[in-house]
Design a protein around this motif. Structure first.
Motif, PDB file in Angstrom:
ATOM      1  N   ALA A  89       1.026  -1.352   0.450  1.00 44.22           N
ATOM      2  CA  ALA A  89       0.074  -0.054  -0.347  1.00 44.22           C
ATOM      3  C   ALA A  89       1.167   1.441  -0.041  1.00 44.22           C
ATOM      4  N   TYR A  90       1.736   1.311   0.609  1.00 46.64           N
ATOM      5  CA  TYR A  90       2.843   2.554   1.152  1.00 46.64           C
ATOM      6  C   TYR A  90       3.098   2.621  -0.851  1.00 46.64           C
ATOM      7  N   HIS A  91       3.871   1.664  -1.669  1.00 42.43           N
ATOM      8  CA  HIS A  91       3.900   2.154  -2.585  1.00 42.43           C
ATOM      9  C   HIS A  91       2.997   2.879  -4.052  1.00 42.43           C
ATOM     10  N   TYR A  92       1.898   2.018  -3.394  1.00 40.56           N
ATOM     11  CA  TYR A  92       0.530   3.021  -4.149  1.00 40.56           C
ATOM     12  C   TYR A  92       0.106   4.223  -4.114  1.00 40.56           C
ATOM     13  N   LEU A  93       0.297   3.818  -2.429  1.00 35.95           N
ATOM     14  CA  LEU A  93       0.071   5.121  -1.988  1.00 35.95           C
ATOM     15  C   LEU A  93       0.556   6.347  -2.362  1.00 35.95           C
ATOM     16  N   ARG A  94       2.407   6.015  -2.685  1.00 35.77           N
ATOM     17  CA  ARG A  94       3.358   7.107  -3.325  1.00 35.77           C
ATOM     18  C   ARG A  94       2.825   7.288  -4.809  1.00 35.77           C
ATOM     19  N   ARG A  95       2.127   6.387  -5.325  1.00 37.05           N
ATOM     20  CA  ARG A  95       1.843   6.694  -6.634  1.00 37.05           C
ATOM     21  C   ARG A  95       0.390   7.725  -7.255  1.00 37.05           C
ATOM     22  N   ALA A  96       0.178   7.136  -5.839  1.00 40.62           N
ATOM     23  CA  ALA A  96      -1.832   7.962  -5.691  1.00 40.62           C
ATOM     24  C   ALA A  96      -2.125   9.312  -5.704  1.00 40.62           C
ATOM     25  N   GLN A  97      -0.616   9.913  -4.763  1.00 40.90           N
ATOM     26  CA  GLN A  97      -1.128  10.925  -4.433  1.00 40.90           C
ATOM     27  C   GLN A  97       0.363  11.916  -4.636  1.00 40.90           C
ATOM     28  N   GLN A  98       1.061  11.479  -6.147  1.00 46.48           N
ATOM     29  CA  GLN A  98       2.054  12.602  -7.070  1.00 46.48           C
ATOM     30  C   GLN A  98       1.323  14.179  -7.551  1.00 46.48           C
ATOM     31  N   PRO A  99       1.550  15.042  -6.922  1.00 50.45           N
ATOM     32  CA  PRO A  99       0.985  16.569  -7.323  1.00 50.45           C
ATOM     33  C   PRO A  99       0.198  16.440  -8.912  1.00 50.45           C
ATOM     34  N   VAL A 100       0.259  15.561  -9.700  1.00 45.67           N
ATOM     35  CA  VAL A 100       0.151  15.190 -11.344  1.00 45.67           C
ATOM     36  C   VAL A 100      -0.451  13.863 -11.208  1.00 45.67           C
ATOM     37  N   CYS A 101      -0.930  13.542 -11.277  1.00 44.98           N
ATOM     38  CA  CYS A 101      -1.577  12.534 -11.384  1.00 44.98           C
ATOM     39  C   CYS A 101      -2.761  11.980 -12.026  1.00 44.98           C
ATOM     40  N   LEU A 102      -1.975  10.797 -13.211  1.00 47.47           N
ATOM     41  CA  LEU A 102      -2.983   9.765 -13.966  1.00 47.47           C
ATOM     42  C   LEU A 102      -4.288   8.320 -13.352  1.00 47.47           C
ATOM     43  N   MET A 103      -5.336   9.186 -13.387  1.00 44.98           N
ATOM     44  CA  MET A 103      -6.882   7.553 -12.620  1.00 44.98           C
ATOM     45  C   MET A 103      -7.758   7.714 -12.824  1.00 44.98           C
ATOM     46  N   ILE A 104      -8.539   6.965 -12.882  1.00 41.80           N
ATOM     47  CA  ILE A 104      -9.569   5.909 -13.875  1.00 41.80           C
ATOM     48  C   ILE A 104     -10.509   5.770 -13.098  1.00 41.80           C
ATOM     49  N   ASP A 105     -11.260   6.609 -12.866  1.00 46.24           N
ATOM     50  CA  ASP A 105     -13.052   6.517 -12.622  1.00 46.24           C
ATOM     51  C   ASP A 105     -13.286   5.408 -12.967  1.00 46.24           C
ATOM     52  N   GLU A 106     -14.904   4.574 -12.365  1.00 42.68           N
ATOM     53  CA  GLU A 106     -15.478   3.244 -11.869  1.00 42.68           C
ATOM     54  C   GLU A 106     -16.874   4.052 -13.031  1.00 42.68           C
ATOM     55  N   PRO A 107     -16.372   2.507 -13.867  1.00 39.25           N
ATOM     56  CA  PRO A 107     -17.607   1.841 -15.083  1.00 39.25           C
ATOM     57  C   PRO A 107     -18.997   3.066 -15.015  1.00 39.25           C
ATOM     58  N   ASP A 108     -19.233   3.167 -16.160  1.00 33.84           N
ATOM     59  CA  ASP A 108     -20.608   3.774 -16.317  1.00 33.84           C
ATOM     60  C   ASP A 108     -20.953   3.783 -17.595  1.00 33.84           C
ATOM     61  N   SER A 109     -21.640   3.066 -18.140  1.00 31.20           N
ATOM     62  CA  SER A 109     -22.296   3.453 -19.544  1.00 31.20           C
ATOM     63  C   SER A 109     -21.446   2.794 -20.932  1.00 31.20           C
ATOM     64  N   TRP A 110     -21.431   1.466 -20.190  1.00 33.46           N
ATOM     65  CA  TRP A 110     -20.005   0.526 -20.944  1.00 33.46           C
ATOM     66  C   TRP A 110     -18.289   1.063 -21.144  1.00 33.46           C
ATOM     67  N   HIS A 111     -18.250   2.483 -20.130  1.00 26.57           N
ATOM     68  CA  HIS A 111     -17.206   3.297 -20.100  1.00 26.57           C
ATOM     69  C   HIS A 111     -16.526   3.205 -18.481  1.00 26.57           C
ATOM     70  N   VAL A 112     -14.844   3.426 -18.917  1.00 21.62           N
ATOM     71  CA  VAL A 112     -14.291   3.805 -17.991  1.00 21.62           C
ATOM     72  C   VAL A 112     -13.736   5.158 -18.194  1.00 21.62           C
TER      73      VAL A 112
END
Length: 775
Positions: free
Chosen positions: A649-672
């Motif tokens: 979790a430490y490593h995953y959080l290190r990535r997710a908390q970068q000031p500029v970060c790519l993220m994917i939201d939850e599925p909706d209408s056949w897409h993310v």
């Protein structure tokens, strides 16, 4: 002010309280009671371990042996020479931390008592030190358990099941046993002991607060308060002045005014100031502020303080709802801040060891780009060295006062102690720019609801503490409780009306309705279990207790259960196993796979908690997850164990908390949807690619640009709800490459499949090796 330390080797005598009926130190030797060498700062348990009286208390089930020592009293003794430079001057003995019910003797004379572990205690010993030989200093510490028996308890009060004896006692609440710490009713002189002597002319106080920063950051206005002692009050109208100088690199400001009384304040305008910013939003610039007491050009006394120039606000409403009304937002220098960080829990069950862990612990916050730390109310107040590091690192501090999960007595005999404690803490820490918020307590409002009382009846957090903040640190925000249950909310606890919440709930699947549909603006506690690495387990468990997890006494002890299999925290090991089953559909039948599955479960959950907050910007404004680092070897929500072993979790959080970060939201209408989040003051631009971990197929790629402190949608990827896939993301900004991933699908996932995904996930940025996870 001058000082010398009395730290080092003392003598420690101990026995069951009142066994020898000793009332004066000279009776100690005749008692024949056991005696060992003690270290100050220290804790008695550590001294007994060093002397071979106790085993390693963090190994196996040994911590339970401490129950036999809770009714002891402890006598510390040392001797010291009187400093020659202190002759004829006001002199004090200062005990930085005495745990907890203490009586003090100097040269056979009783000089005072104290009953609060959490603050320093000072005794005037002017004229009491010997000029012709060593001084004898003795401290008696009484049993907090036996002292607690002297008080009356009422049905209007409440504590956790095993913590009622803490209600009247000003001692770190976790020491009575908690879901994150063992029961260890420690004793000791846990912070430094010093002799302090004062000069006739002395600047005794210096406090600076930022009143306003101009919208364009071109200037700032400070309120600087000072107080001083002067040998001759006739100097007040004879050219005496206070001269201020503030320096930060090439930025310098100066101000002065006649000193016509021994206290006063100045409003100072600083042009083109170097501002203090939270981590990720700019430089955490600091100034050295010097105040000089000057008479006709001659400096009589001086004092310095490290300060930061920043305007900090908490913008909040009393309630919120699903439609988005309400607010809970920190704003610094006029800029809204997306808060990402961790709760700060005890660094050690024995607090004399805290200071040695500060730097390494806070480096974890720096490395994970955490910009906020919440100092939880069940802990001690950390020392200046902690806040100095937060100041330099740009880590905002949310500081609870020292109360947690209790309905405390409201009698003046207790509230007066709280008021004195608050005064001490506020005056000691108020110059630190990192502190953004004083909070009355942890979850005490919720405890009022539990016994069907109104939180507004708590005079401590509704009257006394806000008055103390207004008196001693008037330019800083105050929150009555965390979470704060405003009038109206307290009678509707199930409606999620609080804008700031602790999201624990059922602790089921981390994407369940409880998490996804919460109304919160700011979540100040949220966690998920993760097993420590095997190398750490081998340090604190016997070899034959490493496995299996079921019916394992040592696993139970290190889930901090203080009573046994029917105790309040006995559920926590099964909770960890259940969370594995939520994600993978089965609980592994061997230790290496159990550790790995648990760490994956925790890592995916905590990454999701951060990303669901960032993707909800600005409806959602912050997440303070539980927690960064363990304070003793245990199975817990921490992402780094007591031995500084990093979980996945430490490593995953290190990535997710970068000031500029790519993220994917939850599925909706056949897409993310793929988003880029920018939690900084600089516009960002670069290139990116999103691809499938199994096939390598590129799903989305191109250039991107995102404005400062905003999110932007980059595009969509078609999916099926029946898919179980991992999407990999890599982006480059200014020559630096970053990575993140997204786990698509509904449980149960196959652990063997995740093991294969783990390798390309790790390879995204290469800061950890897939084959070392859990080792």
């Amino acid at each position: 002010m001058n000082r010398i330390s009395l730290d080092g080797q003392w003598q420690l005598t101990y026995f069951p309280q009142n066994q020898f009926k000793i009332e004066n130190p000279h009776e100690l030797r005749a008692s024949g009671a056991p005696r060992v060498t003690a270290t100050v700062p220290g804790n008695v348990e550590l001294d007994l371990m060093e002397a071979g009286v106790l085993p390693d208390l963090y190994h196996g089930s040994n911590i339970r042996q401490l129950r036999d020592w809770e009714r002891h009293e402890w006598w510390y003794e040392t001797s010291f020479e009187t400093p020659a430079a202190s002759a004829g001057k006001r002199t004090e003995l200062v005990f930085g931390g005495a745990d907890c019910f203490a009586t003090y003797w100097l040269n056979g004379e009783r000089i005072g008592e104290s009953d609060n572990m959490l603050i320093a205690h000072t005794f005037d010993v002017t004229g009491k030190l010997r000029a012709d030989g060593p001084n004898a200093l003795v401290v008696r510490l009484r049993s907090p358990l036996l002292e607690a028996l002297q008080y009356e308890y009422e049905p209007s009060m409440l504590a956790l099941w095993t913590n009622w004896e803490s209600l009247w006692v000003r001692k770190a609440p976790h020491g009575y046993g908690w879901d994150i710490m063992p029961r260890a009713l420690s004793a000791g002189l846990w912070r430094s002991v010093e002799i302090v002597w004062h000069e006739a002319n002395e600047v005794t106080d210096l406090y600076a607060a930022t009143l306003k920063v101009a919208p364009d950051h071109s200037s700032a206005q400070l309120d600087v308060f000072y107080q001083f002692d002067v040998a001759d009050p006739a100097l007040f109208f004879d050219g005496l002045e206070i001269r201020l100088t503030g320096t930060s690199g090439s930025s310098v400001f100066q101000a002065s005014q006649p000193a016509v009384f021994a206290a006063g304040s100045m409003w100072v305008t600083v042009e083109q100031p170097r501002l203090w910013w939270p981590r990720g939003y700019g430089e955490a610039a600091l100034y050295e502020l010097k105040a000089e007491l000057v008479h006709r050009g001659r400096v009589l006394a001086a004092r310095t303080a490290t300060i930061g120039i920043r305007e900090a606000e908490l913008i909040r409403s009393e309630v919120t709802n699903a439609e988005g009304s309400g607010e809970f937002l920190f704003r610094v220098n006029g800029v809204p801040i997306m808060c990402k960080g961790s709760n700060w829990v005890p660094l050690d069950a024995f607090h004399s060891r805290d200071a040695a862990r500060y730097e390494q612990a806070l480096d974890l916050f720096r490395d994970t780009e955490s910009n906020i730390v919440r100092c939880w109310g069940g802990n001690v107040y950390e020392d200046d060295a902690f806040y100095n590091l937060c100041d330099r690192l740009g880590i905002m501090v949310w500081q609870d006062f020292g109360m947690a999960c209790a309905v405390h007595p409201q009698a003046p005999s207790f509230t007066d102690k709280l008021l004195a404690e608050a005064k001490h803490v506020l005056k000691k820490l108020r110059n630190h720019p990192s502190i953004l918020l004083w909070c009355g307590d942890n979850e005490c409002d919720q405890m009022y609801i539990r016994i069907q009382r109104k939180p507004m009846q708590n005079r401590i957090t509704r009257e006394l503490l806000p008055e103390a903040v207004a008196l001693y640190d008037p330019h800083r925000a105050y929150l009555p409780s965390s979470p704060y249950l405003a009038p109206g909310i307290d009678s509707r606890p199930g409606e999620q009306l609080a804008p700031e919440r602790h999201l624990w709930g059922p602790r089921d699947y981390y994407k369940s309705k409880f998490y996804q549909r919460s109304n919160y603006h700011f979540v100040s506690e949220i966690g998920y279990h993760g097993c420590p690495n095997l190398s750490s387990l081998e340090k604190f468990l016997d070899a034959d207790s490493l496995w299996p997890w079921q019916d394992n006494e040592q696993w139970l002890v290190h889930s901090t259960e203080t009573i046994g299999w029917n105790g309040p925290y006995s559920y926590r090991i099964k909770l960890m196993a259940d969370q594995i089953k939520e994600l993978f559909g089965a609980i592994p039948d061997n230790l290496p796979d159990f550790i790995l599955a648990s760490q994956v479960s925790q890592a995916e959950a905590k990454k999701y908690f951060v990303e669901m907050t960032r993707l909800g910007k600005w409806r959602r404004t912050g997440v303070i997850w539980w927690n960064m680092l363990d304070g003793w070897p245990q199975f817990s929500d921490a992402v780094v164990d007591y031995y500084f072993g990093k979980k996945l979790a430490y490593h995953y959080l290190r990535r997710a908390q970068q000031p500029v970060c790519l993220m994917i939201d939850e599925p909706d209408s056949w897409h993310v949807n793929v988003h880029v989040g920018n939690d900084s003051l600089e516009d960002a631009a670069g290139t990116y690619r999103v691809w499938d971990a199994d096939s390598g197929e590129t799903l989305l790629e191109g250039d991107f640009a995102v404005k400062s402190n905003e999110n932007r949608k980059l595009g969509s990827i078609r999916i099926s709800h029946s898919d179980k896939r991992v999407f990999l993301m890599r982006w480059t900004i200014g020559g630096q490459t970053h990575g993140n991933h997204y786990l698509l699908g509904f449980p149960a996932f196959a652990l063997d499949a995740y093991k294969k995904w783990l390798e390309p996930i790790a390879a995204l940025t290469g800061e950890f090796a897939a084959d070392q996870v859990g080792k």
